[in-house]
Write a protein that holds these residues in place. Sequence first.
Motif, PDB file in Angstrom:
ATOM      1  N   ASN A  32       0.818  -1.212   0.000  1.00  0.00           N
ATOM      2  CA  ASN A  32       0.000   0.000   0.000  1.00  0.00           C
ATOM      3  C   ASN A  32       0.852   1.262   0.000  1.00  0.00           C
ATOM      4  N   ALA A  33       0.383   2.263  -0.734  1.00  0.00           N
ATOM      5  CA  ALA A  33       1.124   3.518  -0.898  1.00  0.00           C
ATOM      6  C   ALA A  33       1.445   4.185   0.442  1.00  0.00           C
ATOM      7  N   SER A  34       0.476   4.162   1.358  1.00  0.00           N
ATOM      8  CA  SER A  34       0.665   4.851   2.637  1.00  0.00           C
ATOM      9  C   SER A  34       1.697   4.163   3.523  1.00  0.00           C
ATOM     10  N   ASN A  35       2.055   2.928   3.170  1.00  0.00           N
ATOM     11  CA  ASN A  35       2.952   2.136   4.023  1.00  0.00           C
ATOM     12  C   ASN A  35       4.303   1.841   3.388  1.00  0.00           C
ATOM     13  N   ILE A  36       4.630   2.470   2.266  1.00  0.00           N
ATOM     14  CA  ILE A  36       5.862   2.107   1.553  1.00  0.00           C
ATOM     15  C   ILE A  36       7.080   2.214   2.463  1.00  0.00           C
ATOM     16  N   GLU A  37       7.242   3.360   3.127  1.00  0.00           N
ATOM     17  CA  GLU A  37       8.429   3.547   3.981  1.00  0.00           C
ATOM     18  C   GLU A  37       8.415   2.597   5.162  1.00  0.00           C
ATOM     19  N   LYS A  38       7.257   2.433   5.795  1.00  0.00           N
ATOM     20  CA  LYS A  38       7.126   1.533   6.953  1.00  0.00           C
ATOM     21  C   LYS A  38       7.427   0.089   6.547  1.00  0.00           C
ATOM     22  N   ASP A  39       6.877  -0.345   5.411  1.00  0.00           N
ATOM     23  CA  ASP A  39       7.085  -1.719   4.947  1.00  0.00           C
ATOM     24  C   ASP A  39       8.541  -1.962   4.571  1.00  0.00           C
ATOM     25  N   TRP A  40       9.141  -0.971   3.911  1.00  0.00           N
ATOM     26  CA  TRP A  40      10.550  -1.103   3.492  1.00  0.00           C
ATOM     27  C   TRP A  40      11.448  -1.256   4.727  1.00  0.00           C
ATOM     28  N   ALA A  41      11.189  -0.452   5.739  1.00  0.00           N
ATOM     29  CA  ALA A  41      11.964  -0.566   6.983  1.00  0.00           C
ATOM     30  C   ALA A  41      11.730  -1.920   7.645  1.00  0.00           C
ATOM     31  N   TRP A  42      10.490  -2.388   7.617  1.00  0.00           N
ATOM     32  CA  TRP A  42      10.129  -3.649   8.269  1.00  0.00           C
ATOM     33  C   TRP A  42      10.823  -4.843   7.618  1.00  0.00           C
ATOM     34  N   ILE A  43      10.773  -4.903   6.292  1.00  0.00           N
ATOM     35  CA  ILE A  43      11.343  -6.053   5.600  1.00  0.00           C
ATOM     36  C   ILE A  43      12.874  -6.043   5.684  1.00  0.00           C
ATOM     37  N   ASN A  44      13.458  -4.836   5.676  1.00  0.00           N
ATOM     38  CA  ASN A  44      14.912  -4.747   5.840  1.00  0.00           C
ATOM     39  C   ASN A  44      15.340  -5.154   7.245  1.00  0.00           C
ATOM     40  N   LYS A  45      14.557  -4.758   8.229  1.00  0.00           N
ATOM     41  CA  LYS A  45      14.854  -5.109   9.625  1.00  0.00           C
ATOM     42  C   LYS A  45      14.932  -6.621   9.820  1.00  0.00           C
ATOM     43  N   HIS A  46      14.095  -7.353   9.098  1.00  0.00           N
ATOM     44  CA  HIS A  46      14.016  -8.806   9.291  1.00  0.00           C
ATOM     45  C   HIS A  46      14.820  -9.599   8.263  1.00  0.00           C
ATOM     46  N   ASN A  47      15.600  -8.898   7.438  1.00  0.00           N
ATOM     47  CA  ASN A  47      16.380  -9.570   6.392  1.00  0.00           C
ATOM     48  C   ASN A  47      17.718 -10.080   6.935  1.00  0.00           C
ATOM     49  N   SER A  48      17.641 -10.942   7.928  1.00  0.00           N
ATOM     50  CA  SER A  48      18.867 -11.497   8.533  1.00  0.00           C
ATOM     51  C   SER A  48      19.523 -12.530   7.625  1.00  0.00           C
TER      52      SER A  48
END
Length: 360
Positions: free
Chosen positions: A112-128
């Motif tokens: 979703n457009a409103s969540n692009i930055e939040k989602d990007w941070a989230w998926i990067n945070k968990h990319n161990s």
Amino acid sequence: MKNTALTETHQALGAKMVPFAGYNMPVSYEGVNIEHETVRNAVGVFDVSHMGEFLVSGPNALALIQKVCSNDAAKLTVGKAQYSCFPNEDGGIVDDLIVYRVKDEEYLLVVNASNIEKDWAWINKHNSMGATLRDISEDYSLLAIQGPKAVEAMQSLSSVDLASIKFYNFVVGDFAGIEHTIISATGYTGSGGFEIYCKNSEVKQVWDKVLEAGADYGIKPVGLAARDTLRLEMGYCLYGNDIDDTTSPIEAGLGWITKFSKDFINSEALKGQKERTPERKLVGFELEDRGIPRQGYDIVDGNGKTVGNVTSGTMSPSLKKGIGMGYVPAVMADPGTRIHIQIRKNAVPATVVKLPFYKG
């Protein structure tokens, strides 16, 4: 305020523009009811280029997706798409999304457009596990061509047999003179059709050819207002209304995209909630009297006690009655249950119904 590659085109068509998720977007052209009926009965085209796109690739791409997504992406073969969500660690939802398997080791996540930055941070945070991530949201445009006449109207624009693309499948092929577009049999309206992904530099050509090819089929450009009434008639959740960081997928009726055949973020807690039955559930309801339920209105019981709130509501253009969704105690969630919607001073009677509202 960001613009899509088609903002000037929408303005030239006389669209009413509004700020939405940080973008300048067309909310309507001729009016929500006309545009809604166009999609239900013929074919309409939406510019939804504000949506976000992430590429996840490499040998560990699937491992990352399995960790952050509720659905089982291991079932995806190349050319298939899947609806899913990112659960958070507190029982809520970071976002809902569609996962496309583009190649053996490459996936496209559409968020979703409103969540692009939040989602990007989230998926990067968990990319161990070191999957390769690219945010291509700023480079790509997305058109949704929706309606029962979409296949017939658009076939002249592609050498791909559009009728052969099954629901939630996609093809990478030529469309409107552009090679290598994604032609996806997905959408948010319940009336069939396609979503077309192409580069920003290509989308004006695609838009113009779509309107030209659809002219004999009654095609119209459609804005976000009708997109909302169409999705609500189908009982589809909208992030920020019906689901958010505080609502669990089990409460929201998204147990079908929450697969406990694998481990994912907060899966144990969600599994426990499913086994116990959640305390509240998202339901659809229809008003028995005149009135329009709106987001934020109280849902009350027969004694006037507030038991929940409306998350989405409108006057259904197809059903000609007030419809909505909202969270109520699980004991009041069965179809046929009488509830009331507090519309100003009136507690308007309503009935819980099985979704979708629109049966087609």
